[in-house]
Scaffold this motif. Sequence first.
Motif, mmCIF file in Angstrom:
data_model
loop_
_atom_site.group_PDB
_atom_site.id
_atom_site.type_symbol
_atom_site.label_atom_id
_atom_site.label_comp_id
_atom_site.label_asym_id
_atom_site.label_seq_id
_atom_site.Cartn_x
_atom_site.Cartn_y
_atom_site.Cartn_z
ATOM 1 N N LEU A 19 22.515 85.050 3.720
ATOM 2 C CA LEU A 19 22.739 85.485 2.345
ATOM 3 C C LEU A 19 21.439 85.488 1.558
ATOM 4 C CD1 LEU A 19 24.626 86.219 -0.015
ATOM 5 C CD2 LEU A 19 24.968 83.769 -0.390
ATOM 6 N N ILE A 20 20.584 84.499 1.786
ATOM 7 C CA ILE A 20 19.296 84.432 1.083
ATOM 8 C C ILE A 20 18.413 85.603 1.504
ATOM 9 C CG2 ILE A 20 17.183 83.084 0.849
ATOM 10 C CD1 ILE A 20 18.879 80.560 1.080
ATOM 11 N N ARG A 21 18.362 85.891 2.804
ATOM 12 C CA ARG A 21 17.544 87.025 3.274
ATOM 13 C C ARG A 21 18.014 88.342 2.649
ATOM 14 N NH1 ARG A 21 18.784 84.773 8.444
ATOM 15 N NH2 ARG A 21 17.159 83.370 9.200
ATOM 16 N N ASN A 22 19.312 88.577 2.690
ATOM 17 C CA ASN A 22 19.840 89.831 2.161
ATOM 18 C C ASN A 22 19.606 89.954 0.663
ATOM 19 O OD1 ASN A 22 20.743 90.472 4.715
ATOM 20 N ND2 ASN A 22 22.806 89.660 4.379
ATOM 21 N N THR A 23 19.777 88.847 -0.067
ATOM 22 C CA THR A 23 19.590 88.894 -1.517
ATOM 23 C C THR A 23 18.138 89.174 -1.881
ATOM 24 O OG1 THR A 23 21.423 87.326 -1.803
ATOM 25 C CG2 THR A 23 19.914 87.604 -3.646
ATOM 26 N N VAL A 24 17.202 88.496 -1.217
ATOM 27 C CA VAL A 24 15.773 88.723 -1.507
ATOM 28 C C VAL A 24 15.378 90.150 -1.175
ATOM 29 C CG1 VAL A 24 13.441 88.029 -0.893
ATOM 30 C CG2 VAL A 24 15.200 86.292 -1.204
ATOM 31 N N GLN A 25 15.899 90.686 -0.063
ATOM 32 C CA GLN A 25 15.558 92.056 0.331
ATOM 33 C C GLN A 25 16.196 93.087 -0.599
ATOM 34 O OE1 GLN A 25 16.687 92.966 4.338
ATOM 35 N NE2 GLN A 25 15.731 94.980 4.348
ATOM 36 N N ARG A 26 17.427 92.828 -1.018
ATOM 37 C CA ARG A 26 18.158 93.800 -1.842
ATOM 38 C C ARG A 26 17.628 93.847 -3.257
ATOM 39 N NH1 ARG A 26 24.735 93.682 -2.862
ATOM 40 N NH2 ARG A 26 24.837 95.555 -4.174
ATOM 41 N N PHE A 27 17.220 92.697 -3.792
ATOM 42 C CA PHE A 27 16.773 92.625 -5.187
ATOM 43 C C PHE A 27 15.267 92.364 -5.255
ATOM 44 C CE2 PHE A 27 21.220 91.195 -5.117
ATOM 45 C CZ PHE A 27 21.783 92.115 -5.979
ATOM 46 N N SER A 28 14.516 93.075 -4.463
ATOM 47 C CA SER A 28 13.070 92.843 -4.390
ATOM 48 C C SER A 28 12.348 93.219 -5.674
ATOM 49 C CB SER A 28 12.484 93.635 -3.215
ATOM 50 O OG SER A 28 12.763 95.029 -3.374
ATOM 51 N N ARG A 29 12.998 94.005 -6.546
ATOM 52 C CA ARG A 29 12.338 94.397 -7.796
ATOM 53 C C ARG A 29 12.526 93.366 -8.902
ATOM 54 N NH1 ARG A 29 13.513 100.947 -8.440
ATOM 55 N NH2 ARG A 29 12.573 101.568 -6.442
ATOM 56 N N LEU A 30 13.379 92.397 -8.670
ATOM 57 C CA LEU A 30 13.560 91.343 -9.664
ATOM 58 C C LEU A 30 12.437 90.318 -9.572
ATOM 59 C CD1 LEU A 30 17.410 90.655 -9.384
ATOM 60 C CD2 LEU A 30 16.228 92.104 -11.030
ATOM 61 N N SER A 31 12.306 89.521 -10.630
ATOM 62 C CA SER A 31 11.333 88.437 -10.586
ATOM 63 C C SER A 31 11.856 87.314 -9.698
ATOM 64 C CB SER A 31 11.072 87.904 -11.995
ATOM 65 O OG SER A 31 12.240 87.281 -12.516
ATOM 66 N N ARG A 32 10.977 86.403 -9.342
ATOM 67 C CA ARG A 32 11.378 85.293 -8.478
ATOM 68 C C ARG A 32 12.415 84.399 -9.158
ATOM 69 N NH1 ARG A 32 5.971 83.204 -5.244
ATOM 70 N NH2 ARG A 32 5.322 85.259 -4.450
ATOM 71 N N GLU A 33 12.256 84.202 -10.441
ATOM 72 C CA GLU A 33 13.219 83.373 -11.169
ATOM 73 C C GLU A 33 14.591 84.039 -11.207
ATOM 74 O OE1 GLU A 33 13.721 81.103 -15.495
ATOM 75 O OE2 GLU A 33 11.932 82.265 -15.029
ATOM 76 N N GLU A 34 14.620 85.355 -11.379
ATOM 77 C CA GLU A 34 15.897 86.071 -11.401
ATOM 78 C C GLU A 34 16.559 86.045 -10.024
ATOM 79 O OE1 GLU A 34 15.130 89.429 -14.862
ATOM 80 O OE2 GLU A 34 14.337 89.760 -12.854
ATOM 81 N N ILE A 35 15.763 86.143 -8.973
ATOM 82 C CA ILE A 35 16.318 86.056 -7.618
ATOM 83 C C ILE A 35 16.903 84.667 -7.382
ATOM 84 C CG2 ILE A 35 15.708 86.037 -5.177
ATOM 85 C CD1 ILE A 35 13.719 88.254 -5.733
ATOM 86 N N ALA A 36 16.195 83.619 -7.837
ATOM 87 C CA ALA A 36 16.703 82.257 -7.667
ATOM 88 C C ALA A 36 18.012 82.064 -8.417
ATOM 89 C CB ALA A 36 15.658 81.243 -8.143
ATOM 90 N N ALA A 37 18.107 82.616 -9.641
ATOM 91 C CA ALA A 37 19.347 82.498 -10.410
ATOM 92 C C ALA A 37 20.489 83.247 -9.724
ATOM 93 C CB ALA A 37 19.133 83.019 -11.830
ATOM 94 N N THR A 38 20.194 84.433 -9.172
ATOM 95 C CA THR A 38 21.224 85.200 -8.468
ATOM 96 C C THR A 38 21.723 84.445 -7.241
ATOM 97 O OG1 THR A 38 20.207 87.261 -9.216
ATOM 98 C CG2 THR A 38 21.730 87.400 -7.362
ATOM 99 N N LEU A 39 20.813 83.831 -6.495
ATOM 100 C CA LEU A 39 21.214 83.065 -5.316
ATOM 101 C C LEU A 39 22.069 81.867 -5.696
ATOM 102 C CD1 LEU A 39 17.947 83.145 -3.174
ATOM 103 C CD2 LEU A 39 20.168 84.105 -2.565
ATOM 104 N N CYS A 40 21.708 81.194 -6.779
ATOM 105 C CA CYS A 40 22.494 80.032 -7.210
ATOM 106 C C CYS A 40 23.921 80.439 -7.569
ATOM 107 C CB CYS A 40 21.822 79.354 -8.408
ATOM 108 S SG CYS A 40 20.302 78.480 -7.986
ATOM 109 N N GLU A 41 24.086 81.621 -8.136
ATOM 110 C CA GLU A 41 25.429 82.092 -8.468
ATOM 111 C C GLU A 41 26.222 82.460 -7.222
ATOM 112 O OE1 GLU A 41 24.952 85.326 -11.129
ATOM 113 O OE2 GLU A 41 24.459 84.084 -12.865
ATOM 114 N N ASN A 42 25.552 83.049 -6.225
ATOM 115 C CA ASN A 42 26.266 83.554 -5.055
ATOM 116 C C ASN A 42 26.501 82.494 -3.985
ATOM 117 O OD1 ASN A 42 26.351 86.127 -6.185
ATOM 118 N ND2 ASN A 42 24.433 86.769 -5.245
ATOM 119 N N LEU A 43 25.663 81.450 -3.921
ATOM 120 C CA LEU A 43 25.831 80.494 -2.832
ATOM 121 C C LEU A 43 27.154 79.726 -2.888
ATOM 122 C CD1 LEU A 43 22.155 79.260 -2.371
ATOM 123 C CD2 LEU A 43 23.568 80.453 -0.709
ATOM 124 N N PRO A 44 27.704 79.182 -3.939
ATOM 125 C CA PRO A 44 27.072 78.831 -5.216
ATOM 126 C C PRO A 44 26.325 77.495 -5.084
ATOM 127 C CG PRO A 44 29.378 78.205 -5.252
ATOM 128 C CD PRO A 44 29.132 78.816 -3.901
#
Length: 680
Positions: A19-44
């Motif tokens: 899930l982390i790999r797919n999220t980082v690859q899919r949302f590569s245009r977001l900032s690192r902080e936004e990617i971290a927040a998205t992962l925290c919501e999806n993991l959760p």
Amino acid sequence: MDVPFWIGDREFREADLELIRNTVQRFSRLSREEIAATLCENLPWKSPNGRLKVEACHKLLLKLEQKGVVTLPPLRAQGPRGCRERRGGVVQTQLQACLRDVLPVIVEPVRPEERADWNATMATYHPLGYLRGIGARIQYWIRAQGPNGPVIVGAMLFGAAAKALAARDQWIGWTAEQRRRYRPRIVNNNRFLILPGVQIPHLASHALALAARRIRADWKVRYGFEPVLLETFVEPQYPGTCYRAANWIEIGKTAGRGKTGSILRVWNVREIDLGLSAGAGLAEAVGRTLSTACGRRVGGIEMTLRNPESIHPWTLPNRKSSYRNSEEERADRQTAVEAQLPVWRALLPGLMEKFSRIADPRRPGSIRHKLTVLLTFGLFMFIFQYASRRRANRELTRPTFWEHFREIFPEVETIPHMDTVQRILERINPGELEEVMTATVKRLLRSGRLKALLVEKQYVIAIDGTQKASRGQPWTSEALHRRHGENEVSSMAYALEASLVSPQGVVLPFLTEFCENAAEQQEFEKQDSELKACKRLLTRLRKMFPKLRILVVADGLYPNGPMMALCRDLHLDFMFVLPQSCLPSVWEEVKGLRKIEPNERRHRWGNREQIFWWINQIDYDFREASGAHRRLKVHVVGCTEFWEEGEAAGGALGVGVRAAADGTKCGEPLQSCGTPPMGH
């Protein structure tokens, strides 16, 4: 990277890494902080109080990038940052006295505007200095009564416990896995300072005892769970007399492999795990408390720790009382009351100042107790949940309670009779008391003290009706009527209440709207009157908090076009229970779209499994009172719950629409907001 692995109290498996790999690859245009927040919501991945663990997730991403698991987007250039916090002033106090002359001593959390002063004072006077706080922590001031009023005499800091201590872990008797899961239940006294100009014998041990009494409640409000053990380190050159006098016990020494390389003595305290005794029995009891996955007793309350990262701390098992005798129960209740008094000492000055603005309806010559004192004791009657004035008179005048009460409130010389309190409340306009309540809530919101109650950056407001009184004969023209049979009619008072709620179990009622009876109305239709009162209540709520982000939750009476349209017009997000009998056109869409849009997520909750599903962007058409047609976009989210045996235990459905201008969908955000399932 080897899996599974643990970070704090969370285990990461291969599915999480994917899930982390797919999220980082899919949302590569977001900032690192936004990617971290998205992962925290999806993991959760959240802390017990519902906050996303963005900082911990960001560190995990950096570690995964170093190991070649993911490739993070490049860092974005940022402009120079200004000074976020003012430079604090060092507190200087000169006070020499006996402890009894400076009572009551108060240990209270540092307010946001005082943090700079606290940091500067600790950095100046403490032998270890102080740079900045890291992780979970609470800063305290120690105040005593000086010649001209309360003065600061010391400071304390409590933070996260050490990750691994051989002496502590052996004393508790837990495994490495149990330590990873339950270590957040231990809090470390990182800093303890008595100002150099203060000479008060026994002040240090007294302050430690006060802090141990209130740390459980403060930690739960801020972080969503209660600690069960305190620890600290004492350097070899200090005897640790104040800790020993405050009932802390020395359990061993560190290995000296820390940053300083010093061998420190480890001390643990039993104050916050009530009912235990010192010695070997204490170690065994705390070991059972922290290392087993069974029920435990904290402050006289049975709590379940089978799965602490997913079961909320206030969840109570279906068991008999854990008290062995009545004396133990009375002692526990008395301790709880005493622990609340310092908190109210900090809050009451503001409340009493607002109480003083209320006009006193009594004759000047007949006044024995000030109006503020009467209203304060009326407040205590509800705080301590006394069921009657008779019981309040009995409990509030007990010698033990009065002794502790005078230590906190020395200006109060006598306790008023509760009948006197009742008579004054009958003559005061209830609207004035509600203004005091709402003003207090506004002050707490402005100061940021209620930020721990936020759910997805919103405050959750629960709306529900309740019957206040019912009589066979009408006692006022505003009373509502209910017909029983052909000839019997009863009168009742019915009100709608708005309460601030949170996943931590906090329920704070602050706004009431009574259902009004029209002059020509002879019989009471609960649904019609409650809906009208709700419209008035929501309008008042938005007028009171014009810019606050609010999510309204309510039962199955409210999902209808006019009510949802009103919430949309007032820019209120909402989530209502959706019975099968409501919104038939929406139900038809849901049943059809579920077959082609199988949006679903499973969640383990203790020994239960919950299956969440959602359908977004359903068109709902209705006709307004003016005859005009209107269309709303609604989103339906459902939950089906299964027991461990696999039998369906029931389900709950809600309908919600987000009033944000960006058109954000409300499927997964509603599921992840932490709002408990409705409709059980």
